[in-house]
Design a protein around this motif. Structure first.
Motif, short mmCIF file in Angstrom:
data_model
loop_
_atom_site.label_atom_id
_atom_site.label_comp_id
_atom_site.label_asym_id
_atom_site.label_seq_id
_atom_site.Cartn_x
_atom_site.Cartn_y
_atom_site.Cartn_z
N VAL A 1 -3.03 3.19 6.63
CA VAL A 1 -1.90 2.34 6.98
C VAL A 1 -1.42 2.61 8.40
CG1 VAL A 1 0.54 1.90 6.48
CG2 VAL A 1 -1.11 1.99 4.60
N PHE A 2 -1.38 3.86 8.79
CA PHE A 2 -0.82 4.22 10.10
C PHE A 2 -1.89 4.52 11.15
CE2 PHE A 2 2.63 5.29 7.13
CZ PHE A 2 3.65 4.54 7.69
N GLY A 3 -3.16 4.35 10.80
CA GLY A 3 -4.23 4.52 11.77
C GLY A 3 -4.45 5.95 12.21
N LEU A 4 -4.23 6.92 11.34
CA LEU A 4 -4.49 8.32 11.65
C LEU A 4 -5.97 8.64 11.45
CD1 LEU A 4 -1.34 9.86 9.90
CD2 LEU A 4 -1.59 9.13 12.28
N ALA B 1 -3.05 10.41 0.50
CA ALA B 1 -3.29 10.84 1.88
C ALA B 1 -4.20 9.85 2.61
CB ALA B 1 -3.90 12.24 1.90
N ARG B 2 -5.28 9.41 1.95
CA ARG B 2 -6.18 8.42 2.55
C ARG B 2 -5.45 7.11 2.81
NH1 ARG B 2 -10.10 9.22 5.41
NH2 ARG B 2 -10.50 7.00 5.10
N LEU B 3 -4.59 6.76 1.87
CA LEU B 3 -3.83 5.51 2.01
C LEU B 3 -2.92 5.57 3.24
CD1 LEU B 3 -2.23 3.59 -0.90
CD2 LEU B 3 -0.84 4.14 1.08
N ALA C 1 0.83 -1.21 0.00
CA ALA C 1 0.00 0.00 0.00
C ALA C 1 0.86 1.26 0.00
CB ALA C 1 -0.94 0.00 1.21
N LEU C 2 1.93 1.26 0.79
CA LEU C 2 2.84 2.41 0.81
C LEU C 2 3.53 2.60 -0.54
CD1 LEU C 2 4.43 2.06 4.37
CD2 LEU C 2 2.75 3.74 3.60
N ALA C 3 3.82 1.49 -1.22
CA ALA C 3 4.39 1.59 -2.57
C ALA C 3 3.40 2.26 -3.51
CB ALA C 3 4.78 0.20 -3.09
N TYR C 4 2.12 1.91 -3.37
CA TYR C 4 1.09 2.59 -4.18
C TYR C 4 1.01 4.07 -3.81
CZ TYR C 4 -1.09 -1.18 -6.83
OH TYR C 4 -1.34 -2.16 -7.74
#
Length: 360
Positions: free
Chosen positions: A290-293, A284-286, A83-86
């Motif tokens: 991923v980090f639970g913000l 930003a949504r991704l 997901a972070l790669a995307y």
């Protein structure tokens, strides 16, 4: 998940605007010269396969974003890593769009103005739109996309007297390989980028309409771009079409009596802002998933600033940008547009089969 919602119509307008984005002035199909129309049709059909892939994955994971789908298929660690790669890919795509607009502005309209000025000015609009919310992007597309379509129809009609049907000839004089290569490039830019809308799917107020809306918007957007390719080829001819950096600008300049070139600038700004907004919103949504913000808006300014900085670093000149777009970007996009989506579909189908087996 965010409480912001967009209608099916707004999603359709966003998709159309997203596809037009920088493709209004740069279309890789022109590398095929007089066979540009064939290259585009190949890209359009190939993109339809990638669209079906994204829709099928969305149907197998209802009400989940790309992050949730990746975690379901690859597990929490690898899913978040991919997901972070995307996220990087989406930001990189935003940087490419920003640089395209800045290059266009400094090449055809304001050659004495620094490139950074246009990048920053353009990005301020993006920041404002994202701070207000994705609903604003939907409303903006709802209002302005019909205007873009009317401009394209008008310029096509106004160029009829300058068109020469012989510019389509000779058909496939160099064989199938050149148009297929140009078609593959066009498939990855812009049609293969549809996968980004899996990050927008949770915002759709009637998710059952996602398939119908996406297909209709894809067909309309493809028709618009096909019209632009044919218009430019018929007016300019194969050699000039392949040589000019921004062929649409030349066509607008050739329209007699009135100067309609500023309309192309307006169209590029509108479609480009929408595409950049979607790229940065998705990234930003991704990241917050991923980090639970809690709020993606806190990331809008730093991500946009990073995209602007990246846009200033990724290309040295307009010619270099075109070369990289044609030669490197399609290969770079293969994992994000083809390999990972195919893996997601296979894993989703296997998980569904195993789930049904366990129930029985």
């Amino acid at each position: 998940m965010t409480g912001e919602k967009i209608s099916s119509y707004q999603l359709g307008m966003i998709i159309i605007s997203f596809f037009m984005g920088s493709a209004l002035v740069i279309n890789p199909a022109v590398a095929a010269k007089q066979d540009a129309w064939f290259a585009f049709l190949f890209a359009w059909i190939g993109g339809l396969v990638l669209l079906w892939l994204a829709i099928k994955i969305a149907e197998l994971h209802p009400k989940k974003s790309l992050v949730g789908i990746l975690i379901d298929c690859f597990g929490r660690f690898w899913g978040k890593l991919i997901a972070l790669a995307y996220g990087w890919y989406f930001i990189h795509l935003a940087a490419e769009v920003i640089r395209t607009y800045a290059n266009y502005a400094t090449t055809v309209s304001y050659p004495e103005t620094p490139l950074l000025f246009f990048s920053v000015s353009y990005s301020l609009v993006v920041i404002y739109a994202l701070k207000v919310g994705i609903e604003t992007v939907g409303r903006m597309s709802e209002v302005f996309v019909p205007f873009i379509i009317l401009v394209i129809i008008f310029t096509f009609s106004a160029s009829l007297s300058s068109m020469d049907i012989r510019n389509f000839q000779p058909v496939l004089s160099q064989g199938f390989l050149p148009p297929l290569k140009a078609g593959f490039t066009t498939m990855t830019l812009p049609f293969g980028e549809f996968f980004i809308f899996l990050m927008i799917l949770p915002n759709l107020n009637h998710q059952d309409n996602f398939k119908k809306t996406s297909l209709l918007a894809y067909l309309i957007g493809g028709c618009i771009l096909f019209t632009i390719v044919c218009r430019n080829l018929l007016v300019l001819g194969a050699d000039m079409l392949a040589r000019d950096i921004f062929p649409s600008h030349i066509v607008f300049r050739l329209i007699p009596v009135i100067d309609v070139a500023p309309l192309l600038d307006i169209n590029l700004i509108i479609a480009g802002v929408v595409k950049t907004c979607i790229c940065l919103y998705a990234s930003a949504r991704l990241i917050i998933e991923v980090f639970g913000l809690l709020n993606y808006r806190i990331l809008v300014l730093p991500l946009t600033a990073f995209a602007v900085s990246l846009s200033m670093m990724v290309r040295g000149s307009v010619i270099e940008q075109i070369t990289v777009t044609m030669e490197i970007w399609p290969i770079y996009s293969i994992p994000f547009q083809i390999i990972i989506p195919l893996a997601l579909l296979v894993l989703s189908l296997l998980n569904r089969k195993n789930s049904n087996y366990n129930r029985t």
